[in-house]
Scaffold this motif. Structure first.
Motif, PDB file in Angstrom:
ATOM      1  N   ALA A 166       0.833  -1.204   0.000  1.00  0.00           N
ATOM      2  CA  ALA A 166       0.000   0.000   0.000  1.00  0.00           C
ATOM      3  C   ALA A 166       0.866   1.252   0.000  1.00  0.00           C
ATOM      4  CB  ALA A 166      -0.928  -0.012   1.209  1.00  0.00           C
ATOM      5  N   ARG A 167       1.928   1.252   0.782  1.00  0.00           N
ATOM      6  CA  ARG A 167       2.796   2.431   0.832  1.00  0.00           C
ATOM      7  C   ARG A 167       3.524   2.647  -0.491  1.00  0.00           C
ATOM      8  NH1 ARG A 167       4.893   1.113   6.936  1.00  0.00           N
ATOM      9  NH2 ARG A 167       3.415   2.455   8.051  1.00  0.00           N
ATOM     10  N   ASP A 200      -0.692  -7.915  -7.281  1.00  0.00           N
ATOM     11  CA  ASP A 200      -2.087  -7.690  -7.679  1.00  0.00           C
ATOM     12  C   ASP A 200      -3.052  -8.337  -6.688  1.00  0.00           C
ATOM     13  OD1 ASP A 200      -4.054  -6.813  -9.787  1.00  0.00           O
ATOM     14  OD2 ASP A 200      -4.453  -8.966  -9.792  1.00  0.00           O
ATOM     15  N   HIS A 201      -2.725  -9.562  -6.247  1.00  0.00           N
ATOM     16  CA  HIS A 201      -3.580 -10.253  -5.275  1.00  0.00           C
ATOM     17  C   HIS A 201      -3.670  -9.457  -3.970  1.00  0.00           C
ATOM     18  CE1 HIS A 201      -5.140 -13.440  -2.664  1.00  0.00           C
ATOM     19  NE2 HIS A 201      -4.099 -13.225  -1.864  1.00  0.00           N
ATOM     20  N   HIS A 202      -2.542  -9.029  -3.465  1.00  0.00           N
ATOM     21  CA  HIS A 202      -2.551  -8.273  -2.211  1.00  0.00           C
ATOM     22  C   HIS A 202      -3.262  -6.937  -2.387  1.00  0.00           C
ATOM     23  CE1 HIS A 202      -0.311 -10.823   0.451  1.00  0.00           C
ATOM     24  NE2 HIS A 202       0.735 -10.907  -0.360  1.00  0.00           N
ATOM     25  N   LEU A 203      -3.055  -6.301  -3.532  1.00  0.00           N
ATOM     26  CA  LEU A 203      -3.655  -4.981  -3.727  1.00  0.00           C
ATOM     27  C   LEU A 203      -5.184  -5.061  -3.772  1.00  0.00           C
ATOM     28  CD1 LEU A 203      -2.702  -2.107  -3.970  1.00  0.00           C
ATOM     29  CD2 LEU A 203      -2.619  -2.375  -6.446  1.00  0.00           C
ATOM     30  N   ARG A 204      -5.700  -6.129  -4.370  1.00  0.00           N
ATOM     31  CA  ARG A 204      -7.168  -6.292  -4.356  1.00  0.00           C
ATOM     32  C   ARG A 204      -7.676  -6.434  -2.918  1.00  0.00           C
ATOM     33  NH1 ARG A 204      -6.236  -9.746  -8.807  1.00  0.00           N
ATOM     34  NH2 ARG A 204      -6.492 -11.576  -7.487  1.00  0.00           N
ATOM     35  N   ASN A 205      -6.951  -7.196  -2.102  1.00  0.00           N
ATOM     36  CA  ASN A 205      -7.351  -7.340  -0.700  1.00  0.00           C
ATOM     37  C   ASN A 205      -7.240  -6.020   0.053  1.00  0.00           C
ATOM     38  OD1 ASN A 205      -7.869 -10.055  -1.065  1.00  0.00           O
ATOM     39  ND2 ASN A 205      -5.831 -10.705  -0.394  1.00  0.00           N
ATOM     40  N   VAL A 206      -6.206  -5.227  -0.264  1.00  0.00           N
ATOM     41  CA  VAL A 206      -6.045  -3.919   0.378  1.00  0.00           C
ATOM     42  C   VAL A 206      -7.233  -3.025   0.045  1.00  0.00           C
ATOM     43  CG1 VAL A 206      -4.670  -1.796   0.339  1.00  0.00           C
ATOM     44  CG2 VAL A 206      -3.534  -4.010   0.536  1.00  0.00           C
ATOM     45  N   PHE A 207      -7.624  -2.996  -1.229  1.00  0.00           N
ATOM     46  CA  PHE A 207      -8.766  -2.175  -1.635  1.00  0.00           C
ATOM     47  C   PHE A 207     -10.025  -2.595  -0.876  1.00  0.00           C
ATOM     48  CE2 PHE A 207      -7.740  -0.081  -5.944  1.00  0.00           C
ATOM     49  CZ  PHE A 207      -6.467   0.242  -5.502  1.00  0.00           C
ATOM     50  N   ALA A 208     -10.211  -3.934  -0.756  1.00  0.00           N
ATOM     51  CA  ALA A 208     -11.417  -4.425  -0.083  1.00  0.00           C
ATOM     52  C   ALA A 208     -11.394  -4.091   1.407  1.00  0.00           C
ATOM     53  CB  ALA A 208     -11.553  -5.931  -0.293  1.00  0.00           C
ATOM     54  N   LEU A 209     -10.241  -4.283   2.065  1.00  0.00           N
ATOM     55  CA  LEU A 209     -10.153  -4.029   3.497  1.00  0.00           C
ATOM     56  C   LEU A 209     -10.315  -2.555   3.836  1.00  0.00           C
ATOM     57  CD1 LEU A 209      -7.163  -6.402   4.371  1.00  0.00           C
ATOM     58  CD2 LEU A 209      -9.493  -6.619   5.248  1.00  0.00           C
ATOM     59  N   LEU A 210      -9.763  -1.681   2.991  1.00  0.00           N
ATOM     60  CA  LEU A 210      -9.792  -0.254   3.293  1.00  0.00           C
ATOM     61  C   LEU A 210     -10.986   0.461   2.674  1.00  0.00           C
ATOM     62  CD1 LEU A 210      -6.002   0.645   2.878  1.00  0.00           C
ATOM     63  CD2 LEU A 210      -7.232  -0.050   4.928  1.00  0.00           C
ATOM     64  N   GLY A 211     -11.732  -0.236   1.804  1.00  0.00           N
ATOM     65  CA  GLY A 211     -12.909   0.370   1.208  1.00  0.00           C
ATOM     66  C   GLY A 211     -12.581   1.462   0.208  1.00  0.00           C
ATOM     67  N   VAL A 212     -11.470   1.328  -0.498  1.00  0.00           N
ATOM     68  CA  VAL A 212     -11.117   2.313  -1.524  1.00  0.00           C
ATOM     69  C   VAL A 212     -11.304   1.675  -2.894  1.00  0.00           C
ATOM     70  CG1 VAL A 212      -9.502   3.523  -0.034  1.00  0.00           C
ATOM     71  CG2 VAL A 212      -8.667   1.651  -1.455  1.00  0.00           C
ATOM     72  N   ARG A 213     -11.473   2.536  -3.893  1.00  0.00           N
ATOM     73  CA  ARG A 213     -11.763   2.030  -5.236  1.00  0.00           C
ATOM     74  C   ARG A 213     -10.706   2.395  -6.264  1.00  0.00           C
ATOM     75  NH1 ARG A 213     -17.659   4.510  -5.907  1.00  0.00           N
ATOM     76  NH2 ARG A 213     -16.541   6.235  -4.908  1.00  0.00           N
ATOM     77  N   SER A 214      -9.718   3.158  -5.900  1.00  0.00           N
ATOM     78  CA  SER A 214      -8.698   3.560  -6.860  1.00  0.00           C
ATOM     79  C   SER A 214      -7.377   3.774  -6.149  1.00  0.00           C
ATOM     80  CB  SER A 214      -9.097   4.856  -7.578  1.00  0.00           C
ATOM     81  OG  SER A 214      -9.057   5.949  -6.670  1.00  0.00           O
ATOM     82  N   SER A 217      -3.819   6.398  -2.075  1.00  0.00           N
ATOM     83  CA  SER A 217      -2.734   7.329  -1.787  1.00  0.00           C
ATOM     84  C   SER A 217      -3.169   8.368  -0.758  1.00  0.00           C
ATOM     85  CB  SER A 217      -2.286   8.013  -3.083  1.00  0.00           C
ATOM     86  OG  SER A 217      -1.259   8.930  -2.827  1.00  0.00           O
ATOM     87  N   ARG A 218      -4.383   8.875  -0.910  1.00  0.00           N
ATOM     88  CA  ARG A 218      -4.872   9.873   0.043  1.00  0.00           C
ATOM     89  C   ARG A 218      -5.023   9.267   1.437  1.00  0.00           C
ATOM     90  NH1 ARG A 218      -9.564  12.006  -4.054  1.00  0.00           N
ATOM     91  NH2 ARG A 218      -8.239  13.345  -5.366  1.00  0.00           N
ATOM     92  N   LEU A 219      -5.559   8.038   1.502  1.00  0.00           N
ATOM     93  CA  LEU A 219      -5.761   7.398   2.803  1.00  0.00           C
ATOM     94  C   LEU A 219      -4.426   7.152   3.498  1.00  0.00           C
ATOM     95  CD1 LEU A 219      -8.281   4.592   3.596  1.00  0.00           C
ATOM     96  CD2 LEU A 219      -5.968   4.445   4.459  1.00  0.00           C
ATOM     97  N   VAL A 220      -3.444   6.641   2.754  1.00  0.00           N
ATOM     98  CA  VAL A 220      -2.132   6.389   3.346  1.00  0.00           C
ATOM     99  C   VAL A 220      -1.503   7.695   3.813  1.00  0.00           C
ATOM    100  CG1 VAL A 220       0.218   5.594   2.864  1.00  0.00           C
ATOM    101  CG2 VAL A 220      -1.727   4.258   2.060  1.00  0.00           C
ATOM    102  N   ASP A 221      -1.630   8.729   3.001  1.00  0.00           N
ATOM    103  CA  ASP A 221      -1.051  10.020   3.372  1.00  0.00           C
ATOM    104  C   ASP A 221      -1.678  10.553   4.658  1.00  0.00           C
ATOM    105  OD1 ASP A 221       0.616  12.411   2.737  1.00  0.00           O
ATOM    106  OD2 ASP A 221      -1.360  13.368   2.615  1.00  0.00           O
TER     107      ASP A 221
END
Length: 965
Positions: free
Chosen positions: A909-910, A933-947, A952-956
């Motif tokens: 994510a970072r 790609d597999h991890h990034l899909r899980n990151v999107f699902a866990l954090l509720g982000v779509r792009s 980037s905004r959430l991590v910042d």
């Protein structure tokens, strides 16, 4: 099939996922919009024309206009006339007579609608649009600014990378092509050759082509089936000037003659060290002035983005471009360029460089010049290892005597190996002739060959080659023979053959005092000697790598100073033979001598001595110092092994995050240096780290990569570490049967077991898995063997782990209580939070089953905090489940934000938040793009982000929030 191989270039696109997606997006946007535009920018040979042709072939929404290539002498609007002629041909008529000079450039949509009536989308594909006349390019640019309201039009244009900022197309989206990665290039080669390709030849072709598909295709077409299959030697040079000119000549041909002459001088100046950061600008410009060339003659080449001149260096924009300039020139002009460069070099200050350019300017044998190069390349001179390699290689070409020629080729190969260029080293070794030289020279050649096989090849082959080298070297060079035997011991250690290790360490004892030599020795592996490394960056001078030394008269033993290798060799031999108490004094002396040392190879020896002595902190400290020295001296061949040592020591110390960082760096360094065997060890370390952090995908990827290299190369140590990592991941996930099945064959005594120095480290995991899977008898037998190991004192964690293992196999009474308490007491005496937390977890489980929930909660709470601190989420989740079973509802993991992510997900994510692509993240973390790609899909699902932007905004926000006091 005879002669050169005839291969057809496949029509498929290799790699280019991003580029294909961009072209597909252009087609998709034509329906909702009225216009779309895309530039394909790439240097010659990278496939932009192929991609444009495929886009034209696969466009199904409407007509495609792809005008023919145009001659060079164009008149105004010739490009537009060709486009309209193509449109008329599609319709079946002639183009209308249009006076383009008097018309407006935004009339193109109307003209196309007149020729091709209808409302379906239209795709215009123009290859090499930079060759069109400027007015026609302006018309294409205006078509985007003034779309046709009645018909969507897409413009797909290709042009070279250096022309991608043409004013007519300013602001257009650009897809820039890079070289193919190794996977895509390998697939292309397989299709070109039908799969009949020797692995070593494949590696040569991939290195030579540098990811350029056109060059790769030309190479495959040039070689015969026997050469592709490795049955006949490859031609030298592998890629000739004519083939390179066919690909890149279009970039160079338009230059004026003075500019081409200056480029040849720059290319020749860099020839002694092709991988250097450009050519010395002052040298090139002095030579140019002497030849009557104005330095301003370089301006057209800079304007065409062929080179960059920053004042100190003249750097070509690509290595293949430099090779085209140099090899594409006639040999007489190349020799003249080198003679000119030699004439302006200060021969007193830069003797080697001066002589090397002189040597490159002459033809035929020249014994005097060869001897001068040989002398100037001696260690201690201010030059790079690659310049030494080039000098000795050229000296060999000028040498008529076969023995001297072989000696110089061997030394050139060794310098290339030490500089991190194993393929060049292998080419030089291949030019030596077996049996045509004295034993000492043959011994040196076998030593270099065996050293390379030890780092990248079957270690059994390396062992035999190194023993043969020692036999040849014994009569004349005792130190070189010792070096060969220590390398042979490395090979035996990697293969897990303790008897062969002892045999290599026992032969031919060295009793003479050490010479002031450029040779040094270093250890490798968890507790193993490492191969010799010449101190290329050392200020000390010494005999030339290939120069024979005279046999010395041996002084009286009482007067002889002790050779620094004797303590190391004696200590290791005794330790491997099973006498750790006797091994301690000599190994302690090795460690003591290294406290104020700044030689990286001796520091590596001290790090291994520390591991054998059980002093893990000292191992971390000395290896970290070795790394600092190695980095400062640019030791490309040594750094990967130092990083492996350091990562392993940190892993043993429980410093998992540091171990991961150094293993990842070491993996990249090993790949750059062509050391696949070292890479296997780094993969195994990364798998062990991932097994702590509960990244199942990373464990599988790294363990699989380690085993894929280790099994065919006979690297039992790497295989054992990788299997241990997979078993620990199974145990973490609650799969004890699978863990026991993995570890059983590795930890049982007898043939086919794991590595003799690693199997005991993995045995506590096996005991835990065996007990949980009901194999109590096997667990008890393993514990008794582990007790013998723990008594030796070579592993500081072993006493605590032994008490834990005894508690696991204890009868169903309260005797286990005292054993767990003893284990925790022993954990306090050493570092190792992760192992202590595992003991606390097992103790807590036992207390809960004994219906002592209050005591269980205390142990489990401590374990939970430690696992979370160690970054071991799955182990922490096991502990939470046990706490829940005691009736306590522990505080849940923080909800929302980055706390939901595993350590690997957080790293990905970072990286993505910093703008890295999936491929860049994969390279950074040494995993596959599919894993990212597999991890990034899980990151999107866990954090509720779509792009990626939202991520980037959430991590910042999270990082800025955590930085607030």
């Amino acid at each position: 099939m005879t002669g050169h191989t005839r291969v057809d270039s496949p029509c498929r696109i290799y790699g280019r996922t991003t580029e294909l997606a961009a072209v597909a997006a252009l087609s998709d946007q034509l329906l909702p919009q009225r216009v779309g535009a895309l530039l394909l920018a790439a240097e010659p040979g990278l496939g932009r024309s192929t991609l444009l042709a495929r886009a034209a072939r696969e466009f199904t929404l409407g007509p495609v206009l792809r005008p023919r290539p145009l001659p060079r002498n164009l008149q105004s609007y010739d490009g537009l006339r060709a486009l309209l002629g193509e449109a008329a041909g599609v319709r079946g008529g002639a183009p209308p007579p249009v006076s383009f000079g008097a018309g407006r450039p935004d009339e193109l949509p109307a003209l196309l609608r007149q020729l091709l009536p209808g409302g379906e989308p239209l795709l215009v594909c123009v290859d090499d649009v930079h060759l069109w006349d400027a007015p026609s390019r302006a018309v294409l640019g205006a078509a985007v600014r003034h779309p046709d309201p009645g018909r969507p039009i897409g413009l797909l244009l290709s042009l070279p990378e250096h022309r991608s900022e043409e004013l007519e197309f300013s602001g257009w989206p650009v897809v820039r092509f890079g070289p193919l990665d190794d996977d895509a290039a390998t697939t292309l080669l397989r299709d070109l050759t039908g799969g009949c390709l020797d692995p070593a030849v494949r590696a040569e072709l991939l290195s030579e082509a540098e990811g350029n598909p056109a060059v790769l295709t030309s190479l495959a077409q040039r070689l015969t089936p026997d050469q592709l299959g490795g049955r006949r030697p490859l031609p030298r040079p592998l890629m000739d000037g004519g083939a390179l000119w066919a690909t890149f000549g279009s970039r160079l041909a338009p230059l004026p003659a003075p500019a081409r002459q200056l480029l040849l001088l720059a290319a020749a100046a860099q020839e002694p060290d092709p991988d250097a950061a450009g050519a010395d600008a002052s040298l090139v410009l002095r030579a140019a002035r002497k030849a009557g060339l104005d330095p301003a003659a370089l301006d057209p080449a800079e304007a065409a983005r062929l080179v960059h001149h920053d004042g100190d260096r003249i750097t070509f924009t690509g290595a293949l471009l430099r090779r085209t300039v140099y090899s594409g020139a006639p040999s007489s002009r190349r020799r003249a360029a080198h003679a000119l460069l030699a004439s302006v070099i200060d021969a007193d200050r830069f003797r080697l460089r001066h002589l090397l350019h002189l040597a490159l300017a002459v033809q035929g044998p020249d014994a005097v010049l060869a001897a001068g190069l040989d002398e100037a390349a001696a260690p201690g001179t201010p030059t790079s290892g690659m310049e030494r390699s080039a000098a000795l290689s050229r000296a060999a070409e000028l040498t008529a005597h076969e023995g001297a020629r072989t000696a110089r080729l061997t030394a050139a190969a060794d310098y290339a190996r030490l500089s991190g260029h194993p393929r060049r080293a292998r080419r030089l070794l291949a030019a030596t002739r077996e049996g045509a030289s004295p034993d000492a020279v043959q011994g040196r050649t076998e030593l270099v060959r065996g050293s390379m096989a030890l780092r990248d090849g079957p270690v059994g082959d390396a062992y035999q080659a190194l023993l043969m080298a020692a036999e040849h070297l014994d009569p004349t060079d005792a130190e070189a023979a010792l070096e060969a035997r220590m390398e042979a011991m490395d090979a035996a250690w990697a293969a897990g053959d303790a008897a062969a290790c002892i045999a290599a360490l026992t032969e031919a004892p060295l009793t003479t005092p050490p010479r002031d030599t450029a040779f040094a020795y270093a250890p490798t592996g968890p507790a193993a000697p490492f191969s010799p490394v010449r101190r290329m960056a050392s200020v000390r001078s010494g005999p030339h790598p290939h120069r024979q030394t005279q046999t010395q008269t041996e002084p009286h033993p009482a007067a002889a100073p002790r050779h620094p290798m004797l303590d190391y060799r004696a200590g290791l031999r005794t330790a491997i033979d099973g006498h750790p108490a006797e091994a301690e004094p000599p190994l302690r002396r090795v460690l003591d001598r290294a406290q104020h040392d700044d030689d990286p190879t001796r520091l590596l020896r001290a790090g291994v001595a520390a591991l054998v002595l059980g002093d893990i902190a000292a191992a971390c400290r000395t290896n970290a110092r070795a790394l600092a020295v190695s980095r400062s001296r640019g030791l490309a061949s040594l750094t990967p092994r130092i990083l492996e040592h350091l990562a392993y020591a940190e892993l043993r110390a429980g410093q998992h995050a540091r171990a991961r960082a150094h293993a990842q760096e070491g993996l990249r360094a090993a790949h750059r240096a062509g050391q696949r065997n070292v890479a296997a060890g780094q993969h195994a370390i990364l798998a062990l780290v991932a097994s702590v952090e509960d990244d199942a995908a990373a464990v599988a990827a790294h363990a699989g990569a380690a085993v894929a290299i280790a099994r065919p190369h006979g690297l039992l140590q790497a295989v054992t570490l990788a299997e241990w990592a997979s078993a620990r991941a199974d145990l973490c996930r609650g799969r004890p049967f699978e863990a026991a099945a993995r570890l059983g064959p590795l930890t049982r005594p007898g043939p086919g077991r794991g590595h003799f120095a690693v199997r005991m480290l993995a045995l506590p995991c096996f005991v835990e898995a065996a007990v949980q899977s009901g194999a109590s008898a096997e667990a008890k037998a393993a514990v008794e063997e582990f007790a013998l190991w723990a008594a030796q004192g070579t592993d500081p964690q072993a006493p605590a782990q032994l008490a834990r293992c005894r508690a696991l196999i204890a009868p169903p009474d309260d005797s286990a209580d005292a054993l767990y308490a003893l284990a925790l007491d022993r954990h306090e005496a050493v570092h190792g939070d992760f192992e202590r937390a595992r003991t606390q977890l097992l103790y807590g489980k036992w207390l809960r089953r004994r219906r002592r929930p209050a005591e269980a909660k205390n142990r489990l709470r401590d374990a939970l905090v430690t696992f979370e601190r160690c970054g071991a989420p799955a182990w922490a989740e096991q502990t939470r489940a046990e706490l829940r079973a005691t009736g306590e509802a522990p505080a849940p993991a923080a909800e929302g934000g980055l706390a939901l992510l595993t350590p690997q997900q957080l790293r990905i994510a970072r990286c993505v938040a910093e703008g890295a692509t999936n491929r860049e993240v994969a390279l950074s973390l040494s995993v596959s793009p599919r894993t990212v790609d597999h991890h990034l899909r899980n990151v999107f699902a866990l954090l509720g982000v779509r792009s990626r932007t939202e991520l980037s905004r959430l991590v910042d926000r999270a990082e800025r929030g955590s930085a607030r006091p």
